[in-house]
Design an enzyme around this catalytic site. Structure first.
Site, PDB file in Angstrom:
ATOM      1  CG  ASN A   1      -1.928   1.081   1.217  1.00 41.05           C
ATOM      2  OD1 ASN A   1      -1.617   2.236   0.921  1.00 41.05           O
ATOM      3  ND2 ASN A   1      -3.166   0.765   1.551  1.00 41.05           N
TER       4      ASN A   1
ATOM      5  CG  HIS B   1       0.872   6.119   5.036  1.00 43.02           C
ATOM      6  ND1 HIS B   1       0.046   7.146   5.447  1.00 43.02           N
ATOM      7  CD2 HIS B   1       0.322   4.986   5.526  1.00 43.02           C
ATOM      8  CE1 HIS B   1      -0.947   6.662   6.175  1.00 43.02           C
ATOM      9  NE2 HIS B   1      -0.805   5.351   6.226  1.00 43.02           N
TER      10      HIS B   1
ATOM     11  CG  HIS C   1      -8.339   4.162   0.812  1.00 46.53           C
ATOM     12  ND1 HIS C   1      -8.582   3.942   2.152  1.00 46.53           N
ATOM     13  CD2 HIS C   1      -9.532   4.547   0.285  1.00 46.53           C
ATOM     14  CE1 HIS C   1      -9.846   4.177   2.421  1.00 46.53           C
ATOM     15  NE2 HIS C   1     -10.448   4.560   1.298  1.00 46.53           N
TER      16      HIS C   1
ATOM     17  NE  ARG D   1      -8.474   7.238   4.215  1.00 43.17           N
ATOM     18  CZ  ARG D   1      -9.319   6.912   5.182  1.00 43.17           C
ATOM     19  NH1 ARG D   1     -10.438   7.601   5.341  1.00 43.17           N
ATOM     20  NH2 ARG D   1      -9.060   5.919   6.007  1.00 43.17           N
TER      21      ARG D   1
ATOM     22  NE  ARG E   1      -7.852  11.109   5.294  1.00 40.56           N
ATOM     23  CZ  ARG E   1      -8.374  10.666   6.445  1.00 40.56           C
ATOM     24  NH1 ARG E   1      -7.646   9.905   7.240  1.00 40.56           N
ATOM     25  NH2 ARG E   1      -9.604  10.962   6.779  1.00 40.56           N
TER      26      ARG E   1
ATOM     27  CD  GLU F   1      -7.017  -0.480   1.015  1.00 41.48           C
ATOM     28  OE1 GLU F   1      -6.915   0.652   1.550  1.00 41.48           O
ATOM     29  OE2 GLU F   1      -6.530  -1.507   1.515  1.00 41.48           O
TER      30      GLU F   1
ATOM     31  CB  THR G   1      -9.651   1.721   7.235  1.00 44.03           C
ATOM     32  OG1 THR G   1      -9.467   2.432   6.006  1.00 44.03           O
ATOM     33  CG2 THR G   1     -10.986   1.020   7.207  1.00 44.03           C
TER      34      THR G   1
ATOM     35  CD  GLU H   1      -7.122  -6.229   2.817  1.00 41.18           C
ATOM     36  OE1 GLU H   1      -6.351  -5.547   3.518  1.00 41.18           O
ATOM     37  OE2 GLU H   1      -7.321  -6.000   1.599  1.00 41.18           O
TER      38      GLU H   1
ATOM     39  CG  HIS I   1      -5.874  -2.078   9.721  1.00 45.17           C
ATOM     40  ND1 HIS I   1      -6.105  -0.976   8.930  1.00 45.17           N
ATOM     41  CD2 HIS I   1      -5.904  -1.625  10.984  1.00 45.17           C
ATOM     42  CE1 HIS I   1      -6.292   0.088   9.681  1.00 45.17           C
ATOM     43  NE2 HIS I   1      -6.157  -0.279  10.940  1.00 45.17           N
TER      44      HIS I   1
END
Length: 246
Positions: free
Chosen positions: A7, A10, A47, A49, A53, A74, A105, A155, A196
């Site tokens: 992922n 970040h 993701h 969003r 963000r 995502e 999340t 998931e 996660h």
């Protein structure tokens, strides 16, 4: 072989800290995806969003053009994001709950309460050639509902396992929930991913969870990359995962 989806959200978070609202900036999540793939990652996760963000629309389109492994988007089950996914056509979408106030999340999707709406989105995605995963807690009612929705994957949310890791009794309880959830999902014909809060220490404990196809890991890899570089951080995680018995 247990697969790794990295992922890269970040990486975009770091860019947005200085370049939010601009059409350029560094670090580039698309370049991060390239490095991860070259280091052996089996897929790239991002993701999009609703508040944009970190990952923004141009990133998703650029990733679709550049990712050579498997692009996992995502997303919340909202009309705007569903429409974007149907245009971009990632290889797979993972439907997740989303609250603007959360840092990340916080829990699994309530499939039971949203079964009809999720089934409709699943149908539209599948009709467009996109596989569907549902991000859920390892709870029997949610797993059964995911099967009724017709998702190809679930998931399993590993957040509670990760948060309890320092407490052996609670850790074992959460691990047993994941084991039972994976067994049940497999029996219902669902393929099983997990993610996660996973990191270089707790991933080894998931060797006990059967039927896992892929782990989606972001923050821990990006954090290590600050010190080792991104390619080495990916290789380190792949080495940890190599012991999974399959």
């Amino acid at each position: 072989m247990l697969k790794l989806g990295v992922n890269i959200d970040h990486v975009a978070t770091l860019r947005q800290a200085r370049y939010r609202g601009r059409e350029h900036g560094e670090p580039d999540p698309v370049e991060a995806a390239r490095i991860c793939e070259e280091a052996g990652a089996h897929g790239i996760t991002c993701h999009l969003r609703e508040d944009r963000r970190h990952i923004v629309d141009r990133d998703v389109w650029a990733l679709r053009r550049s990712v050579r492994t498997r692009l996992n988007l995502e997303m919340a089950n909202t009309p705007e994001i569903v429409g974007i996914a149907l245009q971009v056509k990632p290889d797979i979408v993972c439907l997740v709950p989303e609250r603007r106030e959360e840092v990340t999340t916080e829990g699994g999707l309530d499939v039971v309460a949203q079964e009809a709406a999720l089934a409709e989105t699943r149908r539209r995605m599948n009709d467009a050639g996109i596989q569907v995963s549902l991000f859920i807690a390892p709870d029997p009612p949610q797993i059964e509902a995911a099967a009724r929705v017709g998702a190809q994957f679930v998931e399993l949310h590993t957040g509670r396992f990760a948060e309890s890791f320092a407490h052996p009794e609670a850790r074992e309880q959460e691990l047993q929930r994941l084991i039972a959830g994976a067994e049940m999902a497999h029996q219902l014909g669902l393929r099983v991913n997990a993610g996660h809060g996973l990191n270089y220490e707790n991933v080894r404990w998931l060797y006990r969870v059967p039927h896992l196809v892929e782990l989606n890991i972001g923050h821990s890899i990006v954090s290590r990359a600050v010190f080792t570089g991104l390619a080495q951080a990916v290789r380190d995680m792949l080495a940890v995962m190599a012991g999974y018995p399959g």
